[in-house]
Scaffold this active site. Sequence first.
Site, PDB file in Angstrom:
ATOM      1  N   ASP A  89      58.492  57.092  78.123  1.00 17.49           N
ATOM      2  CA  ASP A  89      57.795  55.853  78.457  1.00 17.49           C
ATOM      3  C   ASP A  89      57.654  55.800  79.970  1.00 17.49           C
ATOM      4  O   ASP A  89      58.457  56.398  80.690  1.00 17.49           O
ATOM      5  CB  ASP A  89      58.574  54.629  77.986  1.00 17.49           C
ATOM      6  CG  ASP A  89      59.688  54.255  78.968  1.00 17.49           C
ATOM      7  OD1 ASP A  89      59.461  53.381  79.814  1.00 17.49           O
ATOM      8  OD2 ASP A  89      60.772  54.852  78.894  1.00 17.49           O
ATOM      9  N   ASP A 123      64.006  47.960  75.583  1.00 17.52           N
ATOM     10  CA  ASP A 123      64.946  48.357  76.621  1.00 17.52           C
ATOM     11  C   ASP A 123      66.034  47.281  76.682  1.00 17.52           C
ATOM     12  O   ASP A 123      65.771  46.105  76.471  1.00 17.52           O
ATOM     13  CB  ASP A 123      64.209  48.461  77.953  1.00 17.52           C
ATOM     14  CG  ASP A 123      65.071  49.019  79.066  1.00 17.52           C
ATOM     15  OD1 ASP A 123      66.240  49.335  78.805  1.00 17.52           O
ATOM     16  OD2 ASP A 123      64.575  49.132  80.200  1.00 17.52           O
ATOM     17  N   HIS A 149      41.627  53.500  79.453  1.00 15.38           N
ATOM     18  CA  HIS A 149      41.356  54.924  79.676  1.00 15.38           C
ATOM     19  C   HIS A 149      42.642  55.712  79.898  1.00 15.38           C
ATOM     20  O   HIS A 149      42.870  56.738  79.247  1.00 15.38           O
ATOM     21  CB  HIS A 149      40.430  55.107  80.885  1.00 15.38           C
ATOM     22  CG  HIS A 149      40.288  56.543  81.286  1.00 15.38           C
ATOM     23  ND1 HIS A 149      39.396  57.410  80.676  1.00 15.38           N
ATOM     24  CD2 HIS A 149      40.961  57.289  82.210  1.00 15.38           C
ATOM     25  CE1 HIS A 149      39.519  58.614  81.211  1.00 15.38           C
ATOM     26  NE2 HIS A 149      40.457  58.561  82.146  1.00 15.38           N
ATOM     27  N   CYS A 195      34.763  55.569  78.655  1.00 14.57           N
ATOM     28  CA  CYS A 195      33.950  56.796  78.679  1.00 14.57           C
ATOM     29  C   CYS A 195      32.964  56.851  77.520  1.00 14.57           C
ATOM     30  O   CYS A 195      31.836  57.333  77.675  1.00 14.57           O
ATOM     31  CB  CYS A 195      34.866  58.020  78.650  1.00 14.57           C
ATOM     32  SG  CYS A 195      35.987  58.142  80.063  1.00 14.57           S
ATOM     33  N   CYS A 250      37.687  57.185  75.082  1.00 13.05           N
ATOM     34  CA  CYS A 250      38.131  55.798  75.277  1.00 13.05           C
ATOM     35  C   CYS A 250      36.914  54.899  75.428  1.00 13.05           C
ATOM     36  O   CYS A 250      35.800  55.380  75.667  1.00 13.05           O
ATOM     37  CB  CYS A 250      39.041  55.703  76.499  1.00 13.05           C
ATOM     38  SG  CYS A 250      38.153  55.682  78.072  1.00 13.05           S
ATOM     39  N   CYS A 308      36.433  62.402  77.206  1.00 16.69           N
ATOM     40  CA  CYS A 308      37.298  61.314  76.746  1.00 16.69           C
ATOM     41  C   CYS A 308      36.539  60.387  75.792  1.00 16.69           C
ATOM     42  O   CYS A 308      35.349  60.131  75.985  1.00 16.69           O
ATOM     43  CB  CYS A 308      37.831  60.534  77.944  1.00 16.69           C
ATOM     44  SG  CYS A 308      38.880  59.126  77.507  1.00 16.69           S
TER      45      CYS A 308
END
Length: 377
Positions: free
Chosen positions: A271, A89, A341, A314, A311, A309
């Site tokens: 984003d 940015d 997550h 999980c 991740c 999930c």
Amino acid sequence: MFTLIKRSGRARRGVIHTGHGDVHTPAFMTVATQAAVKGGLSTRDIDRTGCQMALCNTYHLHLRPGEDIVRELGGLHGFMRRDGPILTDSGGFQVFSLASMRKIAEEGVTFASHIDGRRVSMRPEDSIRVQWALGADIAMAFDECVPNPSPYDYVEASVGRTTRWLARCRDEWLACRERGGGPTPGQALWGINQGGVYDDLRVRHMDEIAELDLPGYAIGGLAVGETPEEMYRVIEAVEPRMPERKPRYLMGVGTPTNIMQALKRGVDIFDCVMPARNARHGHLYTSEGRLNLNNEKYKADPRPVDASCACPLCRHGYSRAYIRHLFRAGEMLAMRLAVLHNLTFYNNLMSRIREAIEGGGYDGFCDTYSGVFDRRI
């Protein structure tokens, strides 16, 4: 730099080609403002979430540690040990977020550093030189992001100044490429559309900046006070004027519903700090909606956060009760697992969206799931 592969309605499936790898769109960029994701994530963790491109901030890295140090250590890719694409940015968002600490003039913006109060000058040329030294694959043009709503006359004057700043950014970017010596010689410059919530200013500005034929374009100045309906209306006004064969980036957005609705209107990249920030406060996204693990009802809940999930939180079977306990106890592990997550959830959602576009059924996917993932459980 961009290959358009498939359309489903106005939703687009494509690939952005960079010197550090391809980004398959639609894509969500993980925000790593100071070359790190808040919540204790390593660069390898970022990759594990499915993140294709990370976003770092020019203003913050210019103040600390300074672009010269980053360049000497191999640019952002070497500094933060990231192999994949990075976007920076320009610092333009700080023109909005640090409104009480800055002064805007035609030449540029003067900030009072949020770290120690010293005066910091940022001109369009400065922003580009800093981003060139940082070595991002994609550099964003320096612009003014105005709050919504703002008076029409002020926004019109701001848009004119942003257009002039963009021309200066382009000239400095071309000069940097001519001089060489940057960590990423193939760096691309993307322009930013502004205009508040005024359709005529948005369209006029998009027509003006499209004439510069830059590698990519963004829609900025949204998710800063307007309603979702106003946001979608602005996108619908601007999108037909955006170059078809260039990537389209909606800056700072947003919720899963915001993203799905913007995709339906022809945007490619997003984003937002929201998934990581929400995670650090115990708000986790799931396939059924959003959990607030601070609630008492999860105190003894043995279920995983989201059984579908994959991740680390999980996959290893941590219970909602355990994660809630970590938050209540102030353990850093709570934030780390929660951020992993939420970022995994966002990137998995983008993968499902790409599949829906490839299958030609994105509008149906959007109609089915829009609003589902944001609702509170």
